[in-house]
Design a protein around this motif. Structure first.
Motif, mmCIF file in Angstrom:
data_model
loop_
_atom_site.group_PDB
_atom_site.id
_atom_site.type_symbol
_atom_site.label_atom_id
_atom_site.label_comp_id
_atom_site.label_asym_id
_atom_site.label_seq_id
_atom_site.Cartn_x
_atom_site.Cartn_y
_atom_site.Cartn_z
ATOM 1 N N THR A 45 79.885 -51.347 54.727
ATOM 2 C CA THR A 45 79.676 -50.146 55.525
ATOM 3 C C THR A 45 79.904 -48.857 54.744
ATOM 4 N N ASP A 68 91.932 -43.131 62.225
ATOM 5 C CA ASP A 68 90.488 -43.206 61.985
ATOM 6 C C ASP A 68 89.699 -43.015 63.269
ATOM 7 N N LYS A 69 90.290 -43.377 64.399
ATOM 8 C CA LYS A 69 89.585 -43.295 65.676
ATOM 9 C C LYS A 69 89.827 -41.970 66.391
ATOM 10 N N ARG A 92 84.622 -40.184 62.787
ATOM 11 C CA ARG A 92 85.665 -41.076 63.297
ATOM 12 C C ARG A 92 85.098 -42.439 63.644
ATOM 13 N N GLN A 93 85.957 -43.443 63.576
ATOM 14 C CA GLN A 93 85.573 -44.808 63.900
ATOM 15 C C GLN A 93 85.447 -44.966 65.415
ATOM 16 N N THR A 94 84.531 -45.826 65.829
ATOM 17 C CA THR A 94 84.408 -46.170 67.242
ATOM 18 C C THR A 94 84.857 -47.608 67.450
ATOM 19 N N THR A 109 87.420 -53.862 66.427
ATOM 20 C CA THR A 109 86.741 -53.127 65.366
ATOM 21 C C THR A 109 87.707 -52.790 64.234
ATOM 22 N N THR A 157 87.424 -53.961 60.356
ATOM 23 C CA THR A 157 87.435 -53.023 59.233
ATOM 24 C C THR A 157 88.469 -53.434 58.187
ATOM 25 N N HIS A 175 84.999 -44.558 53.890
ATOM 26 C CA HIS A 175 84.562 -44.742 55.273
ATOM 27 C C HIS A 175 85.699 -45.130 56.203
ATOM 28 N N ALA A 176 86.855 -45.519 55.663
ATOM 29 C CA ALA A 176 87.974 -45.978 56.499
ATOM 30 C C ALA A 176 89.285 -45.641 55.807
ATOM 31 N N SER A 212 92.639 -46.764 57.683
ATOM 32 C CA SER A 212 92.905 -48.205 57.600
ATOM 33 C C SER A 212 93.288 -48.599 56.183
#
Length: 433
Positions: free
Chosen positions: A8, A98-99, A222-224, A229, A233, A369-370, A373
């Motif tokens: 990703t 992240d969210k 932000r992450q969904t 999920t 990740t 991207h994360a 995390s």
């Protein structure tokens, strides 16, 4: 494990096999990067919170052992509990950031940290102290994991490695002044006064964060999704062999450092008869060595020497210092005093300045991207391995430093094994920067 980064990752980021990128490839968020000196110091303060929580308390360990009528191994669990809490807390708070963004989880964690620290000052038994130190660590995890994630939001590549070295300069003041403050507090109060001071520090930092640290992760990035999920990740990050290698190498290096943090109050004060003030001065001197090496890393080496090479050199020095400590503490070189032990510990601590910033930077380069995390996994591995190492250094009692030296040597060798067995830096064909 896969050698490539998670699928990703955006295509415009540096190749996952590239542990450092050319200076011109660093494209941070220009507006967010103009953070100013205040925000830089805030991030340094957040990074300093774990060493403050640990090191200010160190000179008081022998006194806590007597005051609560508990063995040294039990009191060392107060360090382990805080460390384990910081490890587990990062696994929750990192994906949350992240969210939901960085600011909200950070403020919640800081408020809980202040309350837990205040309760630690009132704990009547070792068991309750251990429990509230665990809560203190769980909440304090927000500071360190989100500070790293904010750096990843704002910087990339070589610039990120340099900024981590800058943070080490700021946050590295904490290990210097914390034992000194702790030692001075013990002159006018008992061990509970240390937690009162920590409560005040946490409250001030919480207020400054609330007033001056803005959000660095925009909603569109932000992450969904929910827990599933987040777990997916993290699983993807751990499947990246190189990221996992840097994460584990940093974790074992941190365990080497923490075995010193956990054992040194007893080694220096109980075995060699130093006062709490002398211990604080020696601890501060070692922290000066760590900061100095970190600045050499950030100002002179980063951008000129490959980060992998600097990391390998730092791990080699740590391993050699651990061997020297084992020979000295075991009596194989005859009767020795405090000075040779202190010299070997100084070399070991100084080399950490070339290891810790670079393992963080090399791992986070692969995870734009994360970042939350990834920062959580970096912190969790370090704190969990450190939590395991902490009670091992006291397994033979307070009369010998051999367990500390053995733990340090084993952990440093494992870190070297992770670097060369999993990261395989010789496979990288990119030009040095």
């Amino acid at each position: 494990m896969s050698e490539r980064g998670p699928a990703t990752a955006p295509s415009h980021e540096p190749s996952p096999e590239t542990p450092s990128v050319p200076h011109t490839a660093s494209v941070p968020l220009k507006s967010a990067r103009r953070t100013g000196l205040l925000v830089t110091f805030i991030l340094g303060g957040l990074s300093a919170l774990p060493p403050l929580s640990m090191d200010m308390y160190l000179p008081a360990l022998p006194e806590v052992t007597d005051a609560l009528n508990s063995p040294a191994a039990t009191i060392q669990l107060t360090l382990t509990a805080c460390l384990a809490g910081m490890a587990l807390g990062q696994l929750v708070i990192g994906p949350m950031s992240d969210k939901w963004g960085r600011r909200r989880p950070l403020l919640i964690g800081m408020v809980v940290y202040v309350l837990a620290t205040a309760i630690c000052a009132l704990a009547p038994t070792a068991e309750l102290l251990i429990g509230f130190r665990l809560l203190q660590g769980l909440a304090g995890a927000a500071a360190i994991v989100i500070a790293r994630a904010v750096v990843r939001d704002l910087y990339d590549g070589v610039e990120m490695a340099r900024f981590f070295s800058t943070l080490m300069l700021i946050s590295g003041v904490a290990p210097i002044i914390a034992p000194l403050i702790g030692g001075q507090v013990l002159r006018f109060s008992d061990w509970r006064g240390v937690f009162v001071v920590l409560t005040g520090v946490g409250a001030v930092l919480t207020l400054v964060v609330w007033r001056s640290l803005g959000e660095t992760l925009p909603p569109e990035k932000r992450q969904t999704g929910g827990v599933r999920t987040a777990l997916r990740t993290m699983r993807g990050l751990l499947a990246d062999r190189v990221f996992a290698g840097y994460t584990l190498a940093g974790g074992f290096a941190f365990a080497t450092l923490f075995s010193y943090i956990s054992a040194s109050p007893f080694v220096v004060q109980e075995i060699y008869g130093a006062s709490p003030q002398t211990f604080s001065l020696l601890f501060g001197l070692n922290s000066v060595g760590l900061i100095s090496a970190g600045q050499v890393n950030g100002k002179l080496l980063v951008g000129r020497v490959r980060l992998d090479k600097v990391l390998a050199a730092g791990l080699a020095v740590i391993t050699l210092a651990s061997v020297a400590l084992l020979l000295l503490s075991s009596g194989m070189l005859g009767e020795i005093g405090l000075v040779p032990i202190a010299a070997a510990l100084f070399v070991l601590m100084s080399a950490m300045g070339m290891v810790l910033p670079n393992t963080n930077a090399l791992a986070l380069m692969r995870t734009p991207h994360a970042a939350g995390s990834a920062s959580a996994l970096l912190g969790t591995s370090s704190f969990l391995v450190g939590a395991v190492a902490s009670p091992l250094v006291g397994i033979a009692g307070e009369g010998t430093a051999v367990p500390m030296a053995v733990v340090q040597l084993v952990c440093s060798l494992l870190a070297v094994g992770c670097l060369f067995g999993m990261c395989r830096p010789w496979q990288n064909r990119e030009p040095a920067v």
